[in-house]
Design a protein around this motif. Structure first.
Motif, PDB file in Angstrom:
ATOM      1  N   THR A 152      -5.209  -9.656  12.188  1.00 53.57           N
ATOM      2  CA  THR A 152      -4.893  -8.413  11.479  1.00 53.57           C
ATOM      3  C   THR A 152      -4.983  -7.232  12.436  1.00 53.57           C
ATOM      4  O   THR A 152      -5.889  -7.174  13.278  1.00 53.57           O
TER       5      THR A 152
ATOM      6  N   ASP B 125      -0.403 -11.258  -1.622  1.00 51.88           N
ATOM      7  CA  ASP B 125       0.210 -11.561  -0.334  1.00 51.88           C
ATOM      8  C   ASP B 125       1.599 -10.936  -0.178  1.00 51.88           C
ATOM      9  O   ASP B 125       2.380 -10.867  -1.132  1.00 51.88           O
ATOM     10  N   ARG B 126       1.886 -10.514   1.051  1.00 52.34           N
ATOM     11  CA  ARG B 126       3.212 -10.068   1.487  1.00 52.34           C
ATOM     12  C   ARG B 126       3.713  -8.825   0.756  1.00 52.34           C
ATOM     13  O   ARG B 126       4.914  -8.548   0.732  1.00 52.34           O
TER      14      ARG B 126
ATOM     15  N   ASN C 165      -3.278 -11.596   9.142  1.00 52.92           N
ATOM     16  CA  ASN C 165      -1.910 -11.227   9.516  1.00 52.92           C
ATOM     17  C   ASN C 165      -1.433  -9.978   8.787  1.00 52.92           C
ATOM     18  O   ASN C 165      -0.246  -9.839   8.452  1.00 52.92           O
ATOM     19  N   CYS C 166      -2.351  -9.058   8.535  1.00 53.97           N
ATOM     20  CA  CYS C 166      -1.993  -7.787   7.899  1.00 53.97           C
ATOM     21  C   CYS C 166      -1.764  -6.716   8.962  1.00 53.97           C
ATOM     22  O   CYS C 166      -2.222  -6.821  10.093  1.00 53.97           O
TER      23      CYS C 166
ATOM     24  N   ASN D  97      -2.889 -11.708   2.325  1.00 53.62           N
ATOM     25  CA  ASN D  97      -2.379 -11.995   3.660  1.00 53.62           C
ATOM     26  C   ASN D  97      -0.980 -11.411   3.857  1.00 53.62           C
ATOM     27  O   ASN D  97      -0.220 -11.262   2.902  1.00 53.62           O
ATOM     28  N   HIS D  98      -0.660 -11.083   5.107  1.00 51.25           N
ATOM     29  CA  HIS D  98       0.678 -10.577   5.463  1.00 51.25           C
ATOM     30  C   HIS D  98       1.029  -9.296   4.706  1.00 51.25           C
ATOM     31  O   HIS D  98       2.200  -9.035   4.407  1.00 51.25           O
TER      32      HIS D  98
END
Length: 273
Positions: A95, A153-154, A118-119, A135-136
């Motif tokens: 991240t 997420d995302r 993964n941010c 996440n993301h």
């Protein structure tokens, strides 16, 4: 017997950084000038901590993260109910947290603030106490989460957007810049405005996430039922349960809608509750 060799983690800690001797620092960690690392902090392998960053409280940062200069992580929550209790911040792997971003620890004994893996949290973003970020997730410059917000997420949150406390933001959503979000945002949609209104399905985000063609067709049908039929939320859920082919994405949307405690953002042309 020959004693076992002790492996000392490789670190690059600037001579002006202040690192508490009880902090747990992984191998290949870099800590820049004038950074401050508190007693109860854990930093995973390969993470880079920039100049003037402050990491305090009971904070755990994962592997291969990059924390840019002057970010503040793990500070006391900006909450009048806070009484100095032991609470936490957890940040996943890979991240990136940009300049002057702030992530506060939770209110409540043993409670948590979480940011996933993964941010990307851009400059001046704020994650308040007890938030859960998946996440993301991307938060653009100066986007702000009030307390107890959940971001799946995302999701992508535009710059200067403000998210009201206890709001839930569904996965693969996109929030327009400078939006004011006061109700839950269902998964897979785009919202914009002040207050935010739904203005379409996030087709690009869905495609980039690798959602199957069958699921995308079902999501388009679900969107039309929810935002173009004139039905109430309860009625729309009932029709979706009856008419839509079952797939993971539709089931996720239905679960989200059933648990939307603050109500959902409605469409610009849809005034039904």
């Amino acid at each position: 017997m020959k004693p076992e060799s002790v492996v000392i983690p490789l670190r690059k800690i600037h001579e002006t950084a202040v690192v508490h001797p009880n902090a747990r620092i992984g191998k290949d960690v870099e800590i820049g000038p004038y950074a401050v690392i508190g007693e109860n902090v854990l930093i995973g392998d390969g993470t880079q901590i920039g100049a003037h960053v402050v990491v305090e409280g009971w904070t755990s940062i994962g592997k291969n993260c990059v924390i840019y200069p002057s970010a503040s992580i793990g500070a006391d929550p900006q909450d009048l109910k806070f009484r100095g209790e032991k609470s936490y911040v957890f940040i996943g792997d890979n991240t990136k947290i940009r300049e002057f971003a702030t992530i506060n620890r939770a209110t409540g004994e043993g409670e948590e603030t979480r940011v996933g893996s993964n941010c990307l949290l851009m400059a001046y973003t704020h994650v308040a106490h007890n938030c859960v970020v998946g996440n993301h997730v991307v938060m653009s410059n100066a986007a702000t989460l009030a307390g107890h917000v959940v971001v799946e997420d995302r999701a992508v949150i535009g710059g200067l957007a403000g998210i009201h406390q206890f709001v839930k933001i569904g996965r693969n959503t996109m929030v327009g810049g400078a939006s004011k979000v006061v109700q839950d945002i269902p998964p897979f949609v785009i919202v914009d405005g002040h207050p935010a209104k739904v203005c379409g399905l996030n087709s690009v985000g869905i495609s980039r996430a690798g959602v199957s063609d069958v699921a995308r067709r079902n999501l388009k049908k679900a969107y039309k039922i929810l935002y173009r039929s004139g039905l109430s939320l309860a009625q729309a859920i009932a029709v979706m349960e009856q008419d839509l082919e079952s797939c993971e994405e539709v089931e996720h949307m239905l679960r989200f809608l059933r648990n939307a405690e603050r109500g959902i953002c409605r469409g610009r042309k849809d005034l039904n509750d």
